[in-house]
Design an enzyme around this catalytic site. Structure first.
Site, PDB file in Angstrom:
ATOM      1  N   HIS A 161      40.757  50.942  41.635  1.00 30.26           N
ATOM      2  CA  HIS A 161      41.635  50.310  42.617  1.00 30.26           C
ATOM      3  C   HIS A 161      41.585  51.027  43.967  1.00 30.26           C
ATOM      4  O   HIS A 161      42.076  50.497  44.964  1.00 30.26           O
ATOM      5  CB  HIS A 161      43.065  50.293  42.078  1.00 30.26           C
ATOM      6  CG  HIS A 161      43.801  49.007  42.277  1.00 30.26           C
ATOM      7  ND1 HIS A 161      43.200  47.803  42.563  1.00 30.26           N
ATOM      8  CD2 HIS A 161      45.133  48.745  42.227  1.00 30.26           C
ATOM      9  CE1 HIS A 161      44.128  46.865  42.672  1.00 30.26           C
ATOM     10  NE2 HIS A 161      45.302  47.405  42.483  1.00 30.26           N
ATOM     11  N   ASN A 180      50.587  47.461  46.333  1.00 26.32           N
ATOM     12  CA  ASN A 180      51.351  46.224  46.397  1.00 26.32           C
ATOM     13  C   ASN A 180      52.160  46.050  47.675  1.00 26.32           C
ATOM     14  O   ASN A 180      52.678  44.966  47.935  1.00 26.32           O
ATOM     15  CB  ASN A 180      52.279  46.115  45.189  1.00 26.32           C
ATOM     16  CG  ASN A 180      51.507  46.016  43.894  1.00 26.32           C
ATOM     17  OD1 ASN A 180      50.289  45.948  43.871  1.00 26.32           O
ATOM     18  ND2 ASN A 180      52.226  46.022  42.794  1.00 26.32           N
ATOM     19  N   ASP A 200      38.875  46.321  46.349  1.00 29.22           N
ATOM     20  CA  ASP A 200      38.157  46.144  45.087  1.00 29.22           C
ATOM     21  C   ASP A 200      38.261  44.708  44.589  1.00 29.22           C
ATOM     22  O   ASP A 200      39.213  44.004  44.904  1.00 29.22           O
ATOM     23  CB  ASP A 200      38.729  47.085  44.030  1.00 29.22           C
ATOM     24  CG  ASP A 200      40.216  46.861  43.806  1.00 29.22           C
ATOM     25  OD1 ASP A 200      40.584  46.292  42.757  1.00 29.22           O
ATOM     26  OD2 ASP A 200      41.023  47.254  44.675  1.00 29.22           O
ATOM     27  N   ASN A 206      47.045  42.005  44.567  1.00 27.88           N
ATOM     28  CA  ASN A 206      48.388  42.203  45.120  1.00 27.88           C
ATOM     29  C   ASN A 206      48.410  42.838  46.504  1.00 27.88           C
ATOM     30  O   ASN A 206      49.300  42.548  47.307  1.00 27.88           O
ATOM     31  CB  ASN A 206      49.243  43.016  44.146  1.00 27.88           C
ATOM     32  CG  ASN A 206      49.583  42.216  42.912  1.00 27.88           C
ATOM     33  OD1 ASN A 206      49.735  41.005  42.957  1.00 27.88           O
ATOM     34  ND2 ASN A 206      49.688  42.905  41.781  1.00 27.88           N
TER      35      ASN A 206
END
Length: 184
Positions: A19, A66, A91, A112
């Site tokens: 991530h 997020n 990613d 997100n």
């Protein structure tokens, strides 16, 4: 002025996870452009310099993935940066490790961080570079994106990071259409 954003999560426990691919690309880009991201402001780490006469800001939001849009919005407002002058690197689960996809707009596709940037900018019309991290059939998505690349994947992700940083430089030199034609 151009704003180049790499998405990831802050903290040692997230370093080199799937991530954090956006952070990894920005780290490589900062080496190539000699821009240190040491300023801690706007809920992010950033650095600003000139590249061939144009101001360039590199930003790593520190809000956790997020809430990335909070940092992006603050930088855009402070420096008066237009939507068409931002580039987000992140990613993508739906591409093989290291593969790139450059696009000028599009939906969040379930990401997100991108959802939050769309929420805070009010548009999905911004340049983006997606770097493949692949998907696991056996590990839940939330656990998979926070895992590290395997030894077998390391060459592919290193090449993807290198190509993505080269794509950003191509964008700065020749525009995003040129970069898309060269790197897609």
């Amino acid at each position: 002025m151009k704003l180049i954003i790499g998405l990831g999560n802050p903290g040692k426990e997230y370093e080199n996870t799937r991530h954090n691919t956006g952070f990894m690309v920005l780290d490589r880009l900062s080496e190539k452009l000699n821009i240190e991201m040491t300023q801690n402001k706007f809920k992010g780490l950033y650095g600003k310099s000139k590249y061939k006469g144009e101001a360039v800001i590199l930003l790593k939001p520190q809000t956790y993935m997020n809430l990335s849009g909070e940092s992006v919005r603050q930088v855009m407002d402070f420096f008066k940066i237009n939507q068409e002058d931002i580039l987000v690197i992140y990613d993508d689960l739906d591409m093989p490790v290291g593969k790139l996809r450059l696009r000028q707009s599009g939906s969040a596709g379930g990401h997100n961080g991108i959802k939050n940037i769309i929420l805070h900018t009010g548009s999905q019309n911004f340049n983006r570079i997606r770097v493949g991290i692949d998907r696991s059939k056996y590990i839940k998505v939330v656990d998979y994106v926070l895992s590290r690349f395997t030894k077998d994947e390391q060459d592919a992700i290193n090449q993807g990071i290198e190509n993505a940083s080269d794509a950003v430089i191509d964008y700065l030199d020749h525009g995003f259409n040129h970069a898309m034609n060269r790197f897609n």
